[in-house]
Design an enzyme around this catalytic site. Structure first.
Site, PDB file in Angstrom:
ATOM      1  N   ARG A   1      26.917  41.407  33.921  1.00  0.00           N
ATOM      2  CA  ARG A   1      26.357  40.516  34.924  1.00  0.00           C
ATOM      3  C   ARG A   1      26.037  41.272  36.203  1.00  0.00           C
ATOM      4  O   ARG A   1      26.685  42.248  36.537  1.00  0.00           O
ATOM      5  CB  ARG A   1      27.348  39.404  35.269  1.00  0.00           C
TER       6      ARG A   1
ATOM      7  N   SER B   1      35.299  47.751  33.684  1.00  0.00           N
ATOM      8  CA  SER B   1      36.621  47.429  33.135  1.00  0.00           C
ATOM      9  C   SER B   1      37.041  48.339  31.990  1.00  0.00           C
ATOM     10  O   SER B   1      37.323  47.878  30.880  1.00  0.00           O
ATOM     11  CB  SER B   1      36.641  45.973  32.688  1.00  0.00           C
TER      12      SER B   1
ATOM     13  N   ASP C   1      38.501  45.174  36.450  1.00  0.00           N
ATOM     14  CA  ASP C   1      38.473  43.700  36.495  1.00  0.00           C
ATOM     15  C   ASP C   1      39.841  43.089  36.830  1.00  0.00           C
ATOM     16  O   ASP C   1      39.917  42.035  37.473  1.00  0.00           O
ATOM     17  CB  ASP C   1      37.906  43.092  35.200  1.00  0.00           C
TER      18      ASP C   1
HETATM   19 MG    MG Z   1      35.960  39.720  32.200  1.00  0.00          MG
END
Ligand code: MG
Ligand code: ADP
Length: 896
Positions: free
Chosen positions: A518, A582, A636
């Site tokens: 995103r 992440s 994250d």
């Molecule tokens: Mg996530």
């Protein structure tokens, strides 16, 4: 004239539909916990939960007590795919002194006969399972236990009512040293259903129309209040003979029914049965003829002594008289034998009386059966249903027209059921053996399933061990000498404080590392209008890019950023950017992160050992279209902790339970040996997914975990993550299902094409299947969508497997988290610690039990910590922006 005389015995379809409705209501009453005590139709649970599936095999014994004769059976069931079986039976007389004696004598006699039977069949050498058909109403609490209900039927043996007949039989068998194992107590209706069910798997109703009448059918467990549990189905022995005992049928009963009842052994009881079963029909005919004669309508008004004698007309006479094909000869002969001197009109009239009486029996039976069929259809939520009714009983079998009439009326009353009526050839004895065979198969299966799932059951002791091991690994990761080889890498993040609320501005954020990539625009306001606004766009990362070259991956990312800037109309602005990445990164400052190794589904080449911020900058340069100020690279977990920390300053732990599994927490600087300085705290990204990569939890890894690991992109790595996170739970379930199928415990032993497909069993299906609100039927539907053709029993097992896997995941995760909480408590040197954990991840958020089990485990394993869980709203986006804002502020301060 006869028609007019017996007007009340001729039941129109409207009346039958009304009887059907009354019986439906009575069934509901019998099933309800509060209404059962006053219900006439007792709806007794039989504890038979499964029908034969054709894989039963072995030798079984049965004894059959309750009809007019006592029988012993030996059934051999072959597992040859053709549903074949062999039955050998022997009748034994039931001497008067036994029937009218006491219980001990009766069961002694049964044991004697059985031993004789085993002797003649040469069956004494091995212990055989035995099913016990006992056709009297028993209150069962398990398959192999049943207390004979008081005040029933014509059971005259003393001292048996209110006692468990199975234990009495067992005692007698032991005394005689009979080498058998009583596995099941079976009502004859249930035996009939099971016998027919062996030949026709659609059979889910058992019906007896003989000396007595009764029916059983498969009811949904969730409707059976008297038995624990909501899963699957159980056969209910309706004991419908007592329908009407509360007066519910009084408007339909005639003076003859009342007279017959008064003269019976059990007045006021079994009123429905008295209108139907063969024990009474002859007598009804006699009473009618007697009255008609007395009124001068028959035999010139001359009553014979025989006609006055109770029991002189039996069912066999009625049947014979109704053989229309043979004209009036039978009728004439029978009446003559009763010393009546019938004219031809008398014979025609008597034949007609018989027809009305036996037709009424079929009609009433059809109405109650129609009620059962309708209930079955509604339970299944079907508009049309195909089903099979297994039937036994002398009246149905020997009366010339009974069967045909019954079928016709049922089909008329329930036009939306396609009913097959299947005659039980070898009767309830074989049925008892079938119940036993099924019980035997289920017991063996249960053992195998328990064995397969046993390694997933972790004791508190084991969980404590996991917590302690996690603690050891955390320390290794922090220490200078051991950190290089540590499996839990404990990566410093250079995030040293939580937001203080003065952060503000516009930021870009990237979120890479999970299911979606995103790009976000985050607007943060401070002061009194403190708020965070976000705009985001999701982009797919195709598999060939996730697993292609690093350059391709980063070019794709920049392409997505360009699209987003265009879309938002902010292409010219050089905004500060936080990059949520992440994966494990070794950081030397907040804006530098060297990828240690890919995890989860990523495997792009030439990235490991490289700085991801550099790679992103180079890709932006290659594109040469816009510039960005990359301020921070953020894990994250850290983003999640920061987002929650923005609301709750006590939040010093961040947890992700999504595609992957990971935790970060605020550690005292003095404990972080590889970073200079001893003041304050820094957030440590533990990368605990790698816990166990040195083999330290191999004792709890199952063969299924190993198979999942071997089939993954990174074999041998991330062993803890592979037992606890969304990317792998479904896959573990699939491996277990394959194994259970191979053992013949599921899906009839057939491994379907779809079950072979890696990844078809997504973790979201665990959530759906384990949802308590979901009926088994819906579980079946989910499995069907996955191409898994499952029976009711299969779905129960699949649900159990899912439960075992997700529970272990939550418990392991809880054990890890307890280690962190305990460490923080010790750091602070307090007796009790209040702490908040910020959590993100779809597994945590959407699985019906994961979060609860996780919380319970932490509570159990870290009793001195009060841990509050706080759901993070979009930690990777908002958190990255907040970290960027803090970093930017500190950076600016530094420059000034
Ligand atoms: Mg996530
Ligand atoms: P991330 O990929 O960033 O971890 P999520 O937190 O949304 O993103 O987690 C996605 C993962 O959650 C999926 O890969 C899947 O394994 C799992 N998942 C998706 N839907 C469900 C669900 N309904 N119940 C449990 N887990 C789910």
């Amino acid at each position: 004239q006869v028609d007019r005389y017996l007007y009340h015995m001729r039941l129109s379809d409207d009346i039958l539909l009304d009887v059907m409705a009354r019986f439906q209501a009575e069934m509901v009453k019998g099933l309800g916990r509060d209404t059962n005590p006053t219900a006439t139709v007792k709806m007794l649970p039989s504890f038979v939960r499964s029908l034969p599936d054709g894989t039963e095999k072995g030798d079984f014994l049965a004894v059959d007590l309750g009809g007019s004769q006592f029988r012993a059976h030996w059934v051999k069931v072959f597992d040859d795919g053709k549903q074949s079986s062999q039955l050998e039976s022997k009748f034994y007389p039931t001497p008067k002194e036994v029937i009218q004696g006491n219980g001990a004598e009766l069961f002694d006699y049964v044991a004697d006969c059985l031993l004789d039977f085993m002797e003649t069949k040469n069956l004494k050498h091995k212990k055989l399972p035995l099913g016990f058909t006992f056709s009297f109403p028993c209150k069962q609490t398990k398959l192999e236990e049943g207390v004979l209900l008081a005040g029933t039927k014509h059971f005259k043996v003393r001292g048996v009512q209110d006692t468990d007949v199975v234990s009495s039989l067992r005692k007698a068998l032991q005394k005689h040293k009979a080498n058998v194992d009583v596995l099941a107590l079976v009502n004859d209706t249930v035996g009939t259903m099971m016998t027919c069910g062996y030949d026709d798997q659609r059979c889910e109703v058992g019906l007896i129309i003989g000396t007595g009448t009764n029916a059983c059918y498969m009811e949904e467990m969730r409707h059976i209040d008297l038995v624990e549990g909501d899963e699957g189905r159980m056969c209910i022995n309706t004991e419908w003979g007592a329908f009407g005992d509360d007066g519910a049928l009084d408007d339909l009963r005639t003076e003859f029914d009342r007279e017959l009842d008064l003269g019976s052994l059990n007045p006021g009881k079994q009123l429905f049965e008295k209108m139907i079963s063969s024990l009474y029909l002859g007598e009804l005919v006699r009473l009618i003829l007697l009255k008609m004669t007395k009124e001068g309508l028959l035999f010139n008004g001359k009553v014979s002594t025989a006609l006055l004698t109770k029991g002189k007309i039996e069912m066999k006479h009625v049947s014979a008289m109704e053989k229309y094909k043979e004209g009036l000869s039978n009728t004439k002969e029978i009446l003559t034998e009763l010393n009546l001197f019938p004219s031809e009109e008398d014979c025609i009239a008597v034949q007609h009386v018989c027809t009305i009486v036996s037709f009424r029996s079929a009609n009433l039976c059809a109405a109650a059966l129609a009620a059962i069929l309708t209930r079955l259809r509604e339970n299944k939520k079907l508009l049309r249903m195909r089903t099979t009714v297994g039937i036994d009983g002398g009246l149905y079998k020997t009366h010339p027209q009974y069967a045909k009439r019954l079928h016709k009326v049922v089909r008329r009353l329930v036009p939306n059921c396609d009913v097959r009526f299947l005659l039980s050839v070898s009767g309830s004895g074989k049925g008892a053996a079938m119940v036993t065979a099924v019980a035997h198969r289920l017991a063996a299966q249960r053992k195998q399933i328990d064995a397969a799932l046993a390694p997933f059951l972790l004791s508190l002791e084991t969980l404590r061990e996991v917590k302690n091991k996690m603690r050891t690994e955390l320390e290794y990761g922090l220490k200078r000498e051991t950190q290089a080889s540590a499996t839990v890498k404990m990566l410093p993040t250079y995030v040293c404080g939580t937001p203080d609320g003065t952060e503000k501005g516009k930021f870009l954020a990237l979120d890479l590392g999970g299911t979606n990539f995103r790009v976000l625009l985050v607007k943060i306001r401070s002061g009194r209008r403190r708020s965070v606004q976000m705009y985001n766009k999701i982009f797919a990362i195709p598999l060939e890019i996730m697993q292609g070259t690093g350059e391709e991956l980063f070019d794709h990312i920049v392409q997505c950023i360009a699209d987003f800037l265009e879309y938002m109309g902010i292409k010219g602005a050089r905004l500060p950017l936080g990059f949520t990445f992440s994966f494990p990164c070794r950081q030397a400052s907040i804006d530098k992160g060297t990828l240690v190794g890919w995890t989860k589904g990523f495997k792009a080449t030439d990235c490991e050992g490289e700085d991801v911020v550099d790679m992103l900058r180079e890709a932006i340069r290659r594109r040469n279209e816009f510039d960005l100020d990359i301020v921070a690279v953020v894990n994250d977990t850290v983003g999640t902790m920061m987002t929650c920390g923005y609301e709750d300053p006590n939040c010093e732990i961040g947890l992700i339970a999504g595609t992957g599994s990971n935790v970060c927490y605020m550690e005292d600087m003095k404990n972080i040996e590889i970073v200079e300085g001893n003041e304050g705290k820094m957030c440590i990204n533990t990368e605990w997914g790698g816990f166990g990569d040195n083999g330290c939890i191999d004792n709890i890894r199952t063969k299924y975990d190993k198979e999942v690991d071997e089939g993954s992109l990174n074999p041998g790595k991330q062993r803890y993550e592979k037992m606890t996170s969304g990317m792998y739970l479904g896959e573990i379930v699939r491996q277990i299902l394959i194994d259970l199928t191979k053992q013949g415990l599921l899906f009839r032993g057939q491994i379907s094409e779809s079950l072979r497909k890696r990844g078809i069993f997504e973790t979201k299906f665990l959530s759906q299947i384990e949802s308590d609100r979901l009926a088994l039927l819906q579980v079946r539907r989910i499995l069907q969508q996955l191409g898994l053709d499952s029976t009711c029993e299969d779905s129960i097992i699949v649900k159990e497997v899912c439960g075992a896997v997700s529970k272990r995941a939550a418990q392991l995760c809880g054990a890890g988290l307890a280690a962190i909480a305990e460490k923080k408590r010790e750091n602070r040197g307090v007796e009790r610690l209040q702490i908040t954990v910020g959590v993100d991840g779809t597994l945590y958020k959407l699985h019906p039990h994961f979060s609860r089990v996780l919380r319970e485990t932490v509570k159990e394993l870290a009793p001195q910590c009060d841990v509050t869980f706080m759901l993070s709203e979009d930690g990777s986006g908002k958190g990255a922006a907040l970290i960027t804002a803090v970093a930017k502020r500190l950076h600016n301060v530094g420059q000034k």
